[in-house]
Design an enzyme around this catalytic site. Structure first.
Site, PDB file in Angstrom:
ATOM      1  N   ALA A  46      -4.237   7.528  -4.845  1.00 14.34           N
ATOM      2  CA  ALA A  46      -2.844   7.089  -5.054  1.00 14.34           C
ATOM      3  C   ALA A  46      -2.897   5.580  -5.282  1.00 14.34           C
ATOM      4  CB  ALA A  46      -2.006   7.426  -3.831  1.00 14.34           C
ATOM      5  N   GLY A 104       0.845  -1.206   0.000  1.00 17.40           N
ATOM      6  CA  GLY A 104       0.000   0.000   0.000  1.00 17.40           C
ATOM      7  C   GLY A 104       0.870   1.241   0.000  1.00 17.40           C
ATOM      8  N   ASN A 105       0.289   2.375   0.310  1.00 16.72           N
ATOM      9  CA  ASN A 105       1.078   3.610   0.408  1.00 16.72           C
ATOM     10  C   ASN A 105       0.462   4.519   1.470  1.00 16.72           C
ATOM     11  OD1 ASN A 105      -0.931   5.407  -0.889  1.00 16.72           O
ATOM     12  ND2 ASN A 105      -0.551   4.076  -2.652  1.00 16.72           N
ATOM     13  N   HIS A 106       1.110   5.655   1.690  1.00 15.39           N
ATOM     14  CA  HIS A 106       0.731   6.507   2.826  1.00 15.39           C
ATOM     15  C   HIS A 106      -0.432   7.464   2.531  1.00 15.39           C
ATOM     16  CE1 HIS A 106       3.876   5.195   5.412  1.00 15.39           C
ATOM     17  NE2 HIS A 106       4.827   5.514   4.550  1.00 15.39           N
ATOM     18  N   SER A 107      -1.082   7.337   1.397  1.00  8.69           N
ATOM     19  CA  SER A 107      -2.146   8.293   1.088  1.00  8.69           C
ATOM     20  C   SER A 107      -3.218   8.257   2.184  1.00  8.69           C
ATOM     21  CB  SER A 107      -2.776   7.942  -0.263  1.00  8.69           C
ATOM     22  OG  SER A 107      -3.962   8.666  -0.425  1.00  8.69           O
TER      23      SER A 107
END
Ligand code: CTP
Length: 399
Positions: free
Chosen positions: A277, A209-212
């Site tokens: 994102a 995943g990512n930090h969005s």
């Protein structure tokens, strides 16, 4: 005619963009508005009073005293106006306005005006970027004035950058929008927004995943709903909950699910904004059981996810399509390449190099690109950024 009988007072200061005000006056008159013009003494060297008087069908004022000892009453002019527009607004007049100086009729009228004030700054690039100008513009906004940001482009000095006065149609739009009943400027429009990250499963408990945080997309949804739009928000995993119950929220996890959900709604959308994102890659296979740490190395094969925005671009019909670009290098060139490649109408660039901009912060600093324009904005709250983005969309879609 949405400005029928509105009384518009235009204050022109001494900048090369003064010549463009002839077009603005003509546009206001076409919209049914009554127009009066005040010029600063230096504006008179840039554009002729006769042109402005002819187009506005009213005398043009620039001195405290008229011919034959008559007094040009700034209080009356200030009270007369439903809106006052200072365009072009030079650094000098801006500074005098926010510091209460009053050495010509335009400033006296400004200080007497009780109506909303619109400011369209125009100056050379370094003057526009100077901390004192930035501070003065912020002060003007704190007073409740509406600043119509300068655009990027070739300036009179030959330099290229932000500082060019917003085009007359942009100024006209800002004023028209202000007078719309309760600002329901997106009434009857369907806005589709993607938000948040996507999670691509590795096994039943792990993901890529990512930090969005999803904040930008949720602010856009809130702002669009406040403007009367029907809003469909397709969001990846986030803890956020829309404050407005009218927002039609669809929660998804992976890019594949986001693509499916988006295309249930895309064909009816008037505006689509991809702020999600989306993970670019996903594991080729999802392990059916939790992967045990048996080996020293673990290789996960990734495959490319569908590009949701590019797919929207390829199937674009009536939609006004907006993408985001988060770049760390060659920002402008990369953003413009994405605009082209994904068949977008607009792209919003935010740079991770800017302190306060990006994923987790409550603030963002954006630059908006269309094929023809580039407009830079200051660091602002994501709520204000959402309003700037929707203003920019409306200016191009609804004018
Ligand atoms: N986007 C999307 N689907 C993807 C990847 C991106 O819809 N699979 C959208 C984002 O929501 C954003 C825009 O595309 O509006 C830009 O995404 P970005 O990841 O910066 O661009 P890419 O085209 O993926 O290029 P790169 O990662 O190489 O910079």
């Amino acid at each position: 005619m949405s400005l029928q009988d509105k009384k518009i007072l235009i204050g022109i200061t001494g900048g090369i963009a003064a010549y463009k005000i002839s077009f603005l006056i003509r546009d206001f008159v076409k919209q049914g508005a009554e127009v009066q013009v005040i010029m600063t003494p230096s504006a008179r060297t840039f554009v002729s009073e006769l042109t402005l008087a002819t187009l506005s069908k009213n005398p043009v004022y620039s001195d405290f005293y008229g011919e034959n000892g008559t007094w040009n009453n700034h209080v009356e002019l200030g009270m007369w106006a439903d809106a006052m527009i200072i365009a072009p607004c030079t650094a000098n007049t801006l500074s005098k306005m926010v510091h209460g100086q009053c050495d010509h009729l335009l400033l006296a009228t400004y200080l007497s005006a009780r109506c909303p004030v619109f400011i369209a700054p125009a100056m050379d690039l370094d003057m526009y970027a100077h901390p004192s100008t930035r501070q003065n513009l912020e002060m003007a906004e704190d007073f409740g004035h509406i600043v119509i940001p300068a655009e990027e482009g070739e300036l009179a000095s030959g330099l290229v950058g932000p500082g060019r006065m917003a085009e007359p149609e942009t100024i006209l739009y800002a004023v028209k929008n202000y007078f719309l009943p309760q600002h329901k400027s997106l009434q009857g429009k369907t806005v589709l927004i993607t938000a948040g990250p996507t999670y691509e499963a590795i096994d039943p408990v792990r993901f890529i995943g990512n930090h969005s945080s999803g904040k930008m997309g949720f602010e856009l949804a809130k702002e669009a709903a406040a403007r009367g739009a029907k809003v469909i928000l397709v969001s990846g995993p986030t803890a956020l909950v829309p404050e407005n119950r009218e927002i039609d929220l669809h929660r998804v996890t992976s890019a594949a699910e986001m693509l499916d959900e988006v295309f249930k709604h895309y064909h009816h959308a008037d505006i689509a904004i991809a702020s999600a994102a989306v993970a670019d890659y996903a594991p080729k296979e999802i392990a059916p059981e939790k992967i045990k740490k048996n080996d020293d190395h673990l290789t996960i094969e990734l495959v490319k996810n569908p590009d949701i925005l590019k797919t929207m671009g390829a199937q674009k019909k009536q939609q006004f399509l907006v993408g985001f670009a988060l770049e760390t290098q060659n920002e402008e060139a990369n953003a413009l390449a994405k605009l082209e490649k994904k068949n977008l109408d607009m792209i919003v660039l935010n740079s991770l190099r800017d302190e306060g901009a990006g994923f987790k912060n409550d603030t963002n600093r954006i630059t908006i690109f269309t094929k023809q324009e580039q407009i830079g904005f200051d660091l602002k709250s994501k709520k204000e950024v959402a309003a700037d983005i929707l203003d920019a969309v409306e200016m191009r879609l609804l004018k």
